[in-house]
Design a protein around this motif. Structure first.
Motif, PDB file in Angstrom:
ATOM      1  N   UNK A   1      60.369 -18.054  31.864  1.00 54.40           N
ATOM      2  CA  UNK A   1      60.234 -19.435  31.187  1.00 54.40           C
ATOM      3  C   UNK A   1      58.866 -19.139  30.219  1.00 54.40           C
ATOM      4  N   UNK A   2      58.885 -18.910  29.112  1.00 58.21           N
ATOM      5  CA  UNK A   2      57.581 -18.759  28.348  1.00 58.21           C
ATOM      6  C   UNK A   2      56.773 -19.969  28.424  1.00 58.21           C
ATOM      7  N   UNK A   3      57.407 -21.200  28.514  1.00 63.38           N
ATOM      8  CA  UNK A   3      56.677 -22.240  28.670  1.00 63.38           C
ATOM      9  C   UNK A   3      55.626 -22.408  29.787  1.00 63.38           C
ATOM     10  N   UNK A   4      55.946 -21.594  30.933  1.00 60.56           N
ATOM     11  CA  UNK A   4      55.226 -21.679  32.061  1.00 60.56           C
ATOM     12  C   UNK A   4      54.484 -20.377  32.354  1.00 60.56           C
ATOM     13  N   UNK A   5      54.855 -19.461  31.967  1.00 61.49           N
ATOM     14  CA  UNK A   5      54.046 -18.293  32.270  1.00 61.49           C
ATOM     15  C   UNK A   5      53.804 -17.187  30.884  1.00 61.49           C
ATOM     16  N   UNK A   6      52.889 -16.258  30.904  1.00 61.53           N
ATOM     17  CA  UNK A   6      52.740 -15.664  29.731  1.00 61.53           C
ATOM     18  C   UNK A   6      53.715 -14.366  29.609  1.00 61.53           C
ATOM     19  N   UNK A   7      54.616 -14.596  29.026  1.00 61.84           N
ATOM     20  CA  UNK A   7      55.513 -13.208  28.922  1.00 61.84           C
ATOM     21  C   UNK A   7      55.128 -12.318  27.912  1.00 61.84           C
ATOM     22  N   UNK A   8      54.896 -11.088  28.108  1.00 63.54           N
ATOM     23  CA  UNK A   8      54.384  -9.850  27.229  1.00 63.54           C
ATOM     24  C   UNK A   8      55.381  -9.542  26.209  1.00 63.54           C
ATOM     25  N   UNK A   9      56.243 -10.556  25.661  1.00 69.33           N
ATOM     26  CA  UNK A   9      57.107  -9.992  24.772  1.00 69.33           C
ATOM     27  C   UNK A   9      56.913  -9.040  23.568  1.00 69.33           C
ATOM     28  N   UNK A  10      55.947  -9.236  22.976  1.00 68.61           N
ATOM     29  CA  UNK A  10      55.326  -8.304  21.986  1.00 68.61           C
ATOM     30  C   UNK A  10      54.968  -7.336  22.548  1.00 68.61           C
ATOM     31  N   UNK A  11      54.490  -6.959  23.521  1.00 66.21           N
ATOM     32  CA  UNK A  11      54.528  -5.511  24.092  1.00 66.21           C
ATOM     33  C   UNK A  11      55.959  -4.914  24.617  1.00 66.21           C
ATOM     34  N   UNK A  12      56.647  -5.701  25.376  1.00 68.89           N
ATOM     35  CA  UNK A  12      57.824  -5.123  25.609  1.00 68.89           C
ATOM     36  C   UNK A  12      58.611  -4.451  24.351  1.00 68.89           C
ATOM     37  N   UNK A  13      58.501  -5.184  23.153  1.00 67.31           N
ATOM     38  CA  UNK A  13      59.184  -4.953  22.180  1.00 67.31           C
ATOM     39  C   UNK A  13      58.698  -3.878  21.179  1.00 67.31           C
ATOM     40  N   UNK A  14      57.280  -3.777  21.438  1.00 65.59           N
ATOM     41  CA  UNK A  14      56.515  -2.668  20.640  1.00 65.59           C
ATOM     42  C   UNK A  14      57.266  -1.379  20.375  1.00 65.59           C
ATOM     43  N   UNK A  15      57.266  -0.707  19.455  1.00 59.63           N
ATOM     44  CA  UNK A  15      57.717   0.289  19.200  1.00 59.63           C
ATOM     45  C   UNK A  15      57.025   1.514  19.819  1.00 59.63           C
ATOM     46  N   UNK A  16      55.733   1.672  19.855  1.00 62.65           N
ATOM     47  CA  UNK A  16      55.028   2.495  20.538  1.00 62.65           C
ATOM     48  C   UNK A  16      55.100   2.235  22.162  1.00 62.65           C
ATOM     49  N   UNK A  17      55.345   1.230  22.666  1.00 61.74           N
ATOM     50  CA  UNK A  17      55.651   0.764  23.860  1.00 61.74           C
ATOM     51  C   UNK A  17      56.899   1.465  24.451  1.00 61.74           C
TER      52      UNK A  17
END
Length: 576
Positions: free
Chosen positions: A331-347
């Motif tokens: 739940x992103x309202x409770x923890x910091x989910x690194x979604x930007x990083x997980x979906x980053x093309x370079x990652x």
């Protein structure tokens, strides 16, 4: 909350990782000329959806009508005592928005509520406990999405389900087959209300039995007349709280918890796959996982790859993405989910380069370098199981609006606790039940008001011009990301029709084991080929997928319903 424009998302994804808010307006859409379609898990529910579409209703109208019926005819999978995720695409504006109707933990929930004397409760005990019941979200999701998108009168959406509940319907073979088996492991045949309904005279219902549920009809009639307050306040809310507080293992769900429930509007998660843009529900959904799988898969297959090579890449993309999903999504309202990083093309390129050997353990990656600032949180290990008690529907209306909706009560027949003609969920077991105070907490650890991570992964796909291409999703517990991934890659890369794609043998590679469905000869061949490559293969006679897919291709809508369940496809060749 701003809307996400899918075409703008595709442009933005060329340079950045995340899709949050639109950066520009998409080109004006061409008039929609493809008719309407609904792919739903039961013929009665498909008929309800089509009745709304025939009257010019929005895809959301059709989804609500269909799901209200599913709660009656398919109570083992979903219902108004559970929750749902709905991704809605508006053709005219190009907008795409995720409506989160996931259940929430009661205020009295604690991180160790499934622990007993230092040991984690077994799943069967936790599943049937009052502790497992969360605040249902489906009815509020109906109301909030209808307020935003609906074209037909609110009360009209419930009439098909009300009529069917009062007049009766024939028990389907799938529901009937569940009942003898579920009685051996649950309290469905013991709990008040449920035992009389599903086991009249102490015997499980048989397929073909005419079954009436006037209590459900009365509940829906109250909601139709009074809105969601009929569900979240008053006698029904009191009855839900009382049912959750019954033995065994009484929960803390209260009328205050129920009345306080709200849905959440969230941006969608998106990433490109070749010329397509794949978008789905963001956390606490796991739709990011099949989106990641598509991008990683594309890195692992070369232009001359054989089908066996592609299947191996299909397996390895799952192992990589599942490891990340299990560690980071919550739940992103409770923890910091690194979604930007997980979906980053370079990652995703880096992650593909970390491809595990077939006998190597699957572990999460570290997207810290791709999240802009800070680092990805360090969470405890989490291998939460989600049992396959879920349903999915895909709908496109006569104006080109689309809904991808996945709904659940968690395990089959939820918590087996009966109120108002429906079953309450056991969604709290989707949290990490194990608690070890001397280790970092899991991202998906229990907390009051928190929404448990879900494998539900409703997806909408767009072409290079931002036009609707595909709507897909599936039930299936932890296997949902794998099932949804299969539907996408089979159509977009393997050149399969929707029918062939959903029927193709399921392969699930979460962790170090690869489950392969061998009910058909092709599945046996795939299992043997993967064994020869060194994978730890578990052969399975059947998999619990329920894919419902709509494809826009060759100037028409093409739909499919998973043959493993009882779904059907309805179509209107022209708009009403």
């Amino acid at each position: 909350m701003k809307y996400l424009n899918a075409f703008a998302c595709a442009l933005m994804m060329l340079t950045t990782a995340a899709c949050s808010n639109p950066v520009q307006k998409a080109p004006e859409p061409a008039p929609w000329a493809y008719g309407a379609m609904a792919s739903v898990a039961n013929p009665h529910a498909t008929a309800a959806a089509m009745a709304m579409l025939e009257q010019g209703g929005h895809a959301v109208d059709a989804a609500i009508a269909a799901h209200a019926v599913l709660g009656l005819v398919e109570p083992q999978s979903s219902g108004i005592g559970g929750g749902a995720f709905m991704v809605v695409h508006e053709h005219e504006s190009g907008s795409l928005l995720f409506h989160d109707g996931r259940e929430t933990a009661p205020a009295g929930a604690t991180v160790d509520m499934f622990m007993r004397d230092g040991e984690t409760m077994g799943f069967l005990s936790a599943w049937q406990s009052g502790t497992a019941v969360g605040v249902p979200g489906a009815i509020k999701l109906y109301e909030d999405t209808h307020r935003k998108y609906g074209k037909l009168p609110w009360a009209e959406l419930f009439q098909p389900a009300i009529d069917l509940a009062n007049e009766g319907f024939e028990v389907s073979p799938r529901m009937a087959a569940f009942l003898p088996r579920i009685a051996a492991v649950s309290r469905l045949d013991e709990n008040p209300g449920a035992k009389e309904y599903f086991y009249p005279g102490g015997k499980p219902l048989l397929a073909g039995t005419l079954l009436k549920n006037p209590e459900y009809g009365a509940t829906l009639k109250a909601v139709a007349e009074q809105g969601s307050r009929a569900f979240y306040t008053g006698q029904l809310a009191e009855a839900m709280a009382a049912a959750a507080q019954m033995e065994p293992a009484p929960g803390t769900l209260s009328t205050a918890d129920i009345e306080a429930y709200t849905t959440v509007e969230r941006d969608v998660a998106c990433a490109p796959f070749r010329t397509f843009t794949i978008c789905g529900a963001s956390p606490p959904s796991s739709a990011a996982a099949p989106i990641m799988m598509m991008a990683i898969y594309d890195q692992l297959v070369g232009p001359s790859a054989s089908h066996e090579d592609k299947v191996a890449a299909f397996v390895d993309a799952q192992r990589l993405a599942y490891a990340d999903r299990d560690h980071y999504i919550a739940d992103p309202d409770f923890v910091s989910v690194p979604l930007d990083g997980l979906l980053n093309a370079a990652y995703l390129t880096e992650r593909a380069g970390q491809r595990f050997a077939p006998d190597e353990p699957a572990v999460q990656g570290d997207p810290s370098s791709y999240i802009g600032s800070g680092s990805a949180s360090v969470f405890g290990n989490d291998s939460t199981d989600e049992i396959a008690g879920t349903s999915h529907l895909s709908i496109v209306d006569g104006d080109g609006n689309a809904v991808s909706m996945t709904a659940t009560v968690e395990a089959p027949f939820g918590s087996s606790r009966w109120v108002g003609g429906f079953l309450l969920n056991n969604q709290m077991t989707d949290f990490a039940r194990a608690y070890q105070p001397d280790t970092p907490p899991q991202a998906n650890a229990i907390a009051p008001g928190k929404r448990p991570r879900s494998s539900m992964s409703p997806i909408v796909i767009f072409d290079e011009a931002g036009r609707l291409k595909m709507v897909t999703g599936s039930p299936g517990g932890n296997s949902i990301p794998a099932y949804v991934f299969k539907s996408m890659v089979a159509v977009l890369d393997w050149g399969m029709t929707p029918e062939t794609a959903v029927a193709y043998p399921n392969i699930i590679a979460r962790g170090d084991k690869v489950r392969v469905e061998i009910a058909m000869e092709e599945g046996k061949a795939l299992a043997n080929a993967l064994k020869a490559r060194g994978y730890n293969v578990e052969e399975r006679e059947g998999e619990n997928s329920g894919l419902h897919l709509i494809l826009v291709e060759d100037g028409e809508l093409k739909g499919a319903a998973d043959p493993r369940r009882e779904g059907t496809v309805g179509v209107l060749s022209t708009a009403p």
